[in-house]
Design a protein around this motif. Structure first.
Motif, PDB file in Angstrom:
ATOM      1  N   ILE A  97      58.019  32.928  10.540  1.00 32.21           N
ATOM      2  CA  ILE A  97      57.984  33.909   9.353  1.00 32.21           C
ATOM      3  C   ILE A  97      56.583  34.296   9.179  1.00 32.21           C
ATOM      4  N   ALA A  98      55.759  33.253   9.244  1.00 31.92           N
ATOM      5  CA  ALA A  98      54.394  33.671   8.834  1.00 31.92           C
ATOM      6  C   ALA A  98      53.661  34.790   9.932  1.00 31.92           C
ATOM      7  N   ALA A  99      54.048  34.573  11.299  1.00 30.19           N
ATOM      8  CA  ALA A  99      53.688  35.096  12.463  1.00 30.19           C
ATOM      9  C   ALA A  99      54.043  36.379  12.304  1.00 30.19           C
ATOM     10  N   CYS A 100      55.268  36.691  11.933  1.00 27.22           N
ATOM     11  CA  CYS A 100      55.948  38.096  11.733  1.00 27.22           C
ATOM     12  C   CYS A 100      55.353  38.722  10.568  1.00 27.22           C
ATOM     13  N   GLY A 101      55.193  37.996   9.491  1.00 28.04           N
ATOM     14  CA  GLY A 101      54.522  38.681   8.403  1.00 28.04           C
ATOM     15  C   GLY A 101      53.237  39.141   8.441  1.00 28.04           C
ATOM     16  N   CYS A 102      52.563  38.410   9.261  1.00 29.43           N
ATOM     17  CA  CYS A 102      51.144  38.695   9.362  1.00 29.43           C
ATOM     18  C   CYS A 102      50.964  40.014  10.249  1.00 29.43           C
ATOM     19  N   ASN A 103      51.785  39.944  11.230  1.00 31.13           N
ATOM     20  CA  ASN A 103      52.094  41.156  12.265  1.00 31.13           C
ATOM     21  C   ASN A 103      52.220  42.365  11.237  1.00 31.13           C
ATOM     22  N   ALA A 104      53.227  42.235  10.442  1.00 28.02           N
ATOM     23  CA  ALA A 104      53.624  43.633   9.681  1.00 28.02           C
ATOM     24  C   ALA A 104      52.520  43.732   8.878  1.00 28.02           C
ATOM     25  N   ALA A 105      51.840  42.868   8.140  1.00 24.50           N
ATOM     26  CA  ALA A 105      50.731  43.132   7.271  1.00 24.50           C
ATOM     27  C   ALA A 105      49.602  43.851   7.817  1.00 24.50           C
ATOM     28  N   VAL A 136      53.687  52.245  12.782  1.00 22.54           N
ATOM     29  CA  VAL A 136      54.888  52.271  12.010  1.00 22.54           C
ATOM     30  C   VAL A 136      55.990  51.569  12.675  1.00 22.54           C
ATOM     31  N   LEU A 137      56.031  51.756  14.049  1.00 19.95           N
ATOM     32  CA  LEU A 137      57.155  51.091  14.781  1.00 19.95           C
ATOM     33  C   LEU A 137      56.894  49.415  14.801  1.00 19.95           C
ATOM     34  N   THR A 138      55.653  49.073  15.008  1.00 16.80           N
ATOM     35  CA  THR A 138      55.231  47.698  14.547  1.00 16.80           C
ATOM     36  C   THR A 138      55.426  47.060  13.336  1.00 16.80           C
ATOM     37  N   LEU A 139      55.244  47.797  12.269  1.00 13.93           N
ATOM     38  CA  LEU A 139      55.543  47.372  10.847  1.00 13.93           C
ATOM     39  C   LEU A 139      57.128  47.340  10.620  1.00 13.93           C
ATOM     40  N   ALA A 140      57.926  48.431  11.127  1.00 20.16           N
ATOM     41  CA  ALA A 140      59.187  48.263  11.044  1.00 20.16           C
ATOM     42  C   ALA A 140      59.997  47.243  11.801  1.00 20.16           C
ATOM     43  N   PHE A 141      59.388  46.950  12.886  1.00 25.29           N
ATOM     44  CA  PHE A 141      60.058  45.959  13.747  1.00 25.29           C
ATOM     45  C   PHE A 141      59.584  44.511  13.220  1.00 25.29           C
ATOM     46  N   SER A 142      58.414  44.116  12.816  1.00 21.60           N
ATOM     47  CA  SER A 142      58.085  42.812  12.357  1.00 21.60           C
ATOM     48  C   SER A 142      58.436  42.675  11.067  1.00 21.60           C
ATOM     49  N   SER A 153      49.725  45.751  10.409  1.00 19.48           N
ATOM     50  CA  SER A 153      50.094  47.347  10.825  1.00 19.48           C
ATOM     51  C   SER A 153      49.952  48.152   9.508  1.00 19.48           C
ATOM     52  N   LEU A 154      50.407  47.506   8.525  1.00 24.84           N
ATOM     53  CA  LEU A 154      50.492  48.124   7.133  1.00 24.84           C
ATOM     54  C   LEU A 154      48.801  48.500   6.709  1.00 24.84           C
ATOM     55  N   CYS A 155      48.042  47.442   6.751  1.00 26.43           N
ATOM     56  CA  CYS A 155      46.647  47.828   6.152  1.00 26.43           C
ATOM     57  C   CYS A 155      45.955  48.358   7.185  1.00 26.43           C
ATOM     58  N   GLU A 156      46.407  48.775   8.539  1.00 24.88           N
ATOM     59  CA  GLU A 156      45.636  49.727   9.308  1.00 24.88           C
ATOM     60  C   GLU A 156      46.334  51.052   9.081  1.00 24.88           C
ATOM     61  N   LEU A 157      47.628  51.180   8.532  1.00 25.90           N
ATOM     62  CA  LEU A 157      47.958  52.500   8.422  1.00 25.90           C
ATOM     63  C   LEU A 157      47.336  53.203   7.060  1.00 25.90           C
ATOM     64  N   ILE A 158      47.035  52.133   6.189  1.00 25.58           N
ATOM     65  CA  ILE A 158      46.489  52.821   4.844  1.00 25.58           C
ATOM     66  C   ILE A 158      45.110  53.048   5.203  1.00 25.58           C
ATOM     67  N   HIS A 159      44.516  52.570   6.139  1.00 24.08           N
ATOM     68  CA  HIS A 159      42.868  52.601   6.465  1.00 24.08           C
ATOM     69  C   HIS A 159      42.525  53.953   7.135  1.00 24.08           C
ATOM     70  N   PHE A 210      44.900  39.841   9.956  1.00 23.93           N
ATOM     71  CA  PHE A 210      46.160  39.387  10.124  1.00 23.93           C
ATOM     72  C   PHE A 210      46.570  39.297  11.191  1.00 23.93           C
ATOM     73  N   GLU A 211      46.202  40.075  12.343  1.00 22.75           N
ATOM     74  CA  GLU A 211      46.560  40.246  13.795  1.00 22.75           C
ATOM     75  C   GLU A 211      46.205  38.891  14.424  1.00 22.75           C
ATOM     76  N   ALA A 212      44.688  38.542  14.038  1.00 26.74           N
ATOM     77  CA  ALA A 212      44.398  37.286  14.600  1.00 26.74           C
ATOM     78  C   ALA A 212      45.199  36.168  14.206  1.00 26.74           C
ATOM     79  N   LEU A 213      45.711  35.915  13.103  1.00 29.88           N
ATOM     80  CA  LEU A 213      46.723  34.810  12.372  1.00 29.88           C
ATOM     81  C   LEU A 213      47.629  34.859  13.227  1.00 29.88           C
ATOM     82  N   SER A 214      48.224  36.125  13.348  1.00 29.41           N
ATOM     83  CA  SER A 214      49.748  36.180  14.183  1.00 29.41           C
ATOM     84  C   SER A 214      49.646  35.829  15.493  1.00 29.41           C
ATOM     85  N   ASP A 215      48.365  36.349  15.937  1.00 31.80           N
ATOM     86  CA  ASP A 215      48.264  35.743  17.250  1.00 31.80           C
ATOM     87  C   ASP A 215      48.271  34.028  17.392  1.00 31.80           C
TER      88      ASP A 215
END
Length: 346
Positions: free
Chosen positions: A73-81, A40-46, A83-89, A110-115
């Motif tokens: 922007i893509a890196a931040c968006g992928c990091n947020a995405a 949740v923190l990661t999703l909000a921050f990213s 976290s969102l996918c993992e929260l739903i899972h 998404f995490e790999a793309l952000s990295d």
């Protein structure tokens, strides 16, 4: 005894049953405790960084913007995405003990793309991307292995476009190949990690070969990064003020690349059941710090640092006559056009 002697002729009825194992009131394992709050923190921050960068991007509609901002922007968006996918899972898994394989896999990718985007930006800035040609000097014209390698990462966007448009036969295709390979290697490691554990994201897990390969990749990229920064500083044309900035930037970037090996070594000192949580928190904090640093790097004004005063991110690309002449002689465009908006790629 009579039951033991009954129906011994293979006609005994089949017995079917379901076994449900709960951790308290849900199916989540104990080592996932606290990870939901972290996500949740990661999703909000990213998400906040993504919105901040998008706001800056929208303000440039009809004017000029550097492609580096779009990559961040893509890196931040992928990091947020992720976290969102993992929260739903996790929510689905807590209810039925199965979860969603697709969402968990998307989280890893998404995490790999952000990295990969963060690594690419750090390598590129460390190699002099966005700086005027007269500041970078002649270090990258060297025929040494380091010189050739750093040529490949100092302009990822332009090199990748050249590589794709020329179908890999252009002389500048080496740079595009390096950039594309960096993204594909991260994606491959994320998918390889899925073969070891398909319940939860294990992209950074060091208990299996893909996680350890990622650790060694970070060490190698850190060495490439610090080599690029050193070549810019020793070019003989680097202003003293920029040299001071590059020293700090080099330390910050090297800390990012060395963080995963450092966190992994620290986790080995912890009890086994605490390593999963510690690794997740460590990786998330490092990624958040890197995204925040890159956001500052590309939204700061010319008074923020020596880099901001010289960088083509905040400076009209047309003022770098050396770069324009080099681009004209090679026939390669230094910008893209989307309507009235000009996207600089050098």
């Amino acid at each position: 005894c009579s039951l033991e002697r009954y129906n011994h002729d293979d006609k005994a009825p089949d017995i079917t049953f379901d076994a449900t194992i709960l951790n308290g009131s849900d199916h989540l394992p104990a080592d996932e405790a606290g990870i939901g709050f972290l996500l949740v923190l990661t999703l909000a921050f990213s998400g906040a960084l993504t919105m901040l960068l998008l706001f800056k991007l929208l303000r440039t509609i009809g004017g000029e913007v550097h492609v580096a901002i779009i990559i961040v922007i893509a890196a931040c968006g992928c990091n947020a995405a992720s976290s969102l996918c993992e929260l739903i899972h996790r929510s689905v898994f807590a209810a039925n003990g199965v979860g969603s394989y697709s969402l968990d896999a998307l989280s890893s990718h998404f995490e790999a793309l952000s990295d990969s985007f963060v690594a690419l930006i750090l390598l590129s800035i460390g190699g002099g991307w966005t700086l005027p040609s007269d500041v970078k000097g002649d270090g990258f014209n060297s025929e040494s292995g380091a010189g050739k390698l750093m040529k490949g990462v100092r302009n990822p966007a332009g090199s990748l476009i050249d590589f794709i448009s020329s179908k890999g036969v252009s002389g500048s295709g080496t740079g595009g190949f390096v950039a594309l390979s960096l993204i594909l290697i991260h994606a491959g490691l994320a998918q390889w990690g899925r073969t070891f554990d398909d319940d939860f994201d294990t992209y950074h897990a060091l208990e299996h070969p893909p996680g350890r390969a990622l650790m060694f990749l970070r060490v190698f990229l850190g060495l490439v990064f610090i080599t690029g920064v050193g070549m810019i500083r020793s070019s003989g044309r680097c202003p003293p003020s920029l040299m001071s900035f590059l020293t700090k930037f080099g330390l910050v970037g090297l800390s990012y690349f060395a963080s995963l090996p450092g966190v992994s070594l620290f986790c080995k000192t912890l009890p086994y059941y605490q390593r999963h949580q510690a690794l997740h928190w460590g990786a998330a904090i490092v990624q958040a710090c890197s995204l925040a640093s890159l956001t500052w790097l590309f939204i700061g004004n010319s008074d923020s640092s020596a880099y901001h005063r010289l960088s083509r991110v905040s400076k009209d690309a047309a003022t770098d006559m050396t770069a324009d002449l080099a681009a004209s002689s090679s026939g390669r465009s230094t910008s893209w056009k989307f309507g009235k908006t000009k996207i600089n790629i050098d």
